[in-house]
Scaffold this active site. Structure first.
Site, mmCIF file in Angstrom:
data_model
loop_
_atom_site.group_PDB
_atom_site.id
_atom_site.type_symbol
_atom_site.label_atom_id
_atom_site.label_comp_id
_atom_site.label_asym_id
_atom_site.label_seq_id
_atom_site.Cartn_x
_atom_site.Cartn_y
_atom_site.Cartn_z
ATOM 1 N N HIS A 138 0.801 -1.231 0.000
ATOM 2 C CA HIS A 138 0.000 0.000 0.000
ATOM 3 C C HIS A 138 0.832 1.279 0.000
ATOM 4 O O HIS A 138 0.526 2.255 0.689
ATOM 5 C CB HIS A 138 -0.962 0.000 1.182
ATOM 6 C CG HIS A 138 -2.024 -1.056 1.112
ATOM 7 N ND1 HIS A 138 -2.509 -1.552 -0.084
ATOM 8 C CD2 HIS A 138 -2.695 -1.740 2.098
ATOM 9 C CE1 HIS A 138 -3.430 -2.470 0.173
ATOM 10 N NE2 HIS A 138 -3.556 -2.608 1.470
ATOM 11 N N HIS A 209 -9.702 1.756 0.330
ATOM 12 C CA HIS A 209 -9.602 0.602 1.226
ATOM 13 C C HIS A 209 -10.696 0.623 2.302
ATOM 14 O O HIS A 209 -10.420 0.349 3.471
ATOM 15 C CB HIS A 209 -8.216 0.578 1.875
ATOM 16 C CG HIS A 209 -7.745 -0.775 2.301
ATOM 17 N ND1 HIS A 209 -8.387 -1.524 3.265
ATOM 18 C CD2 HIS A 209 -6.697 -1.522 1.879
ATOM 19 C CE1 HIS A 209 -7.741 -2.660 3.445
ATOM 20 N NE2 HIS A 209 -6.703 -2.694 2.613
ATOM 21 N N GLU A 342 -11.644 -3.928 -3.069
ATOM 22 C CA GLU A 342 -10.745 -2.888 -3.535
ATOM 23 C C GLU A 342 -10.548 -3.027 -5.048
ATOM 24 O O GLU A 342 -9.820 -3.901 -5.507
ATOM 25 C CB GLU A 342 -9.403 -2.995 -2.817
ATOM 26 C CG GLU A 342 -9.516 -2.967 -1.306
ATOM 27 C CD GLU A 342 -8.307 -3.596 -0.648
ATOM 28 O OE1 GLU A 342 -7.172 -3.130 -0.913
ATOM 29 O OE2 GLU A 342 -8.470 -4.573 0.115
#
Length: 377
Positions: A138, A209, A342
């Protein structure tokens, strides 16, 4: 020009979610409102604000400038009762917690995992922060989710935020200007529109997210999921794709027909054991803006339909939540108390030449839209 990323090996849609189905949005702003208020300050003194978007039907979404985060979404049940259907925190301190699991945030520069925290682009190796075992996750140690975004504009139904990720930030090349626009429509949709440009070749995989729980109960295992996906990307022991696009047919990953999330999550399946449940990228059938999937809560009747133009979607069942984090109203978020869908490019694409490319070059513009539509059944 607009950046177009084609999906390798697109296959025919066999899902109950129509590939051609698109959200026909009512974008009227009549009755819509937007409010702004302070949400505290970061340790280095940056002010954080929260924008509340609302439509004429009572749906509301709160957006933080910290991490361009969706703090809450209020949607009706079958009796018209409104409730927050996302996980998050009442104060900024919760989002500043080092163990905070990206609740509602925009993640990037590269959402999901990059193997061994490095990749090669145009013959040059770029090293990233290894913040998830040997891998980068991420965007690294301080990704988009930990940055204060700038509000470019806001209106009766929307707020647009931007962030300039500087050349070399978290190891990525190029000054990347990213914009995210959130809109609440009168069709009870939250539309998320992403755009980005760069001054050097770079890689980009940006997504939201949010963790959803449509019932308010302590688990999402009774939620029913359908996915417009005939293949998924199996992972190794560190949750990096092996490179295979595996058929879901006959596996615990087949959600062509609506199935309770808990029905097979504890099966004796090596992939489920590696993810401690579902934590996998699914290849979305078709191309362009189409139905990705839907989640239905039989108890409240709430239905969330997801649309996107991205080639994949990461389905995650909150397997690393353990009750230590206390969220809104002091509620402890336990194991599998929220789910994520996602919309994205595939994990580790910079190291996987057979996956759709995530390279963005100067002169190109990345543009993508994801829609979460709420109704009842």
């Amino acid at each position: 020009m607009k950046k177009t990323l084609s999906l390798v090996g697109v296959i025919a849609c066999a899902c109950t979610i129509s590939c051609s189905q698109r959200p026909a949005s009512n974008t009227e702003t009549k009755g819509a409102t937007v409010e702004k208020r302070s949400f505290g300050q970061t340790p280095d003194g940056q002010a954080v604000e929260v924008y509340t978007l609302a439509n004429s039907k009572g749906m509301r979404a709160e957006i933080l400038t910290y991490g361009a985060t969706v703090r809450s979404i209020e949607a009706p049940d079958r009796n018209g009762k409104m409730a927050d259907v996302t996980l998050g925190f009442d104060t900024l301190d919760g989002y500043l917690n080092k163990d905070e699991p990206y609740f509602g945030a925009v993640v990037g520069r590269y959402g999901n995992r990059i193997a061994k925290a490095k990749f090669i682009l145009d013959g040059k190796e770029y090293k990233l922060a290894a913040n998830n075992g040997p891998n980068s996750l991420h965007g690294g140690a301080k990704g988009f989710d930990k940055r204060v975004w700038t509000v470019k504009d806001s209106g009766p139904d929307h707020v647009t935020l931007s962030y300039l990720s500087k050349d070399g930030e978290e190891g990525y090349p190029g000054n990347l200007e990213t914009t995210v626009k959130y809109t609440v429509t009168n069709d009870n949709e939250l539309r998320i529109e992403y755009s980005a440009t760069t001054d050097k070749p770079t890689v980009l995989n940006v997504t939201n997210h949010s963790y959803f729980n449509l019932s308010g109960e302590d688990t999402i295992l009774n939620h029913e999921l359908a996915l417009n996906s005939s293949k998924f990307t199996p992972v190794d022991e560190t949750l990096i794709p092996t490179g295979e696009l595996k058929s879901v047919t006959g596996t615990s990953f087949d959600f062509h027909n609506p199935t309770a999330i808990g029905a097979r999550i504890n099966n004796d399946d090596e992939q489920l054991k590696r993810g401690k449940g579902y934590d996998h990228n699914f290849v979305v059938d078709g191309a362009g803006m189409r139905g990705v999937g839907e989640v239905h809560d039989p108890k409240t009747g709430r239905l969330m339909q997801v649309y996107s133009d991205q080639p994949g979607v990461q389905f995650y069942t909150g397997n690393f939540l353990d009750g230590t984090l206390k969220g809104k109203g002091g509620k402890a978020y336990g194991f599998r108390s929220g789910l994520c869908l996602e919309t994205q490019h595939f994990p580790d694409s910079p190291n996987q030449p057979n996956f759709p490319s995530t390279v963005l070059r100067p002169g190109e513009k990345f543009a993508s839209t994801t829609v979460f539509k709420f109704s009842t059944r």
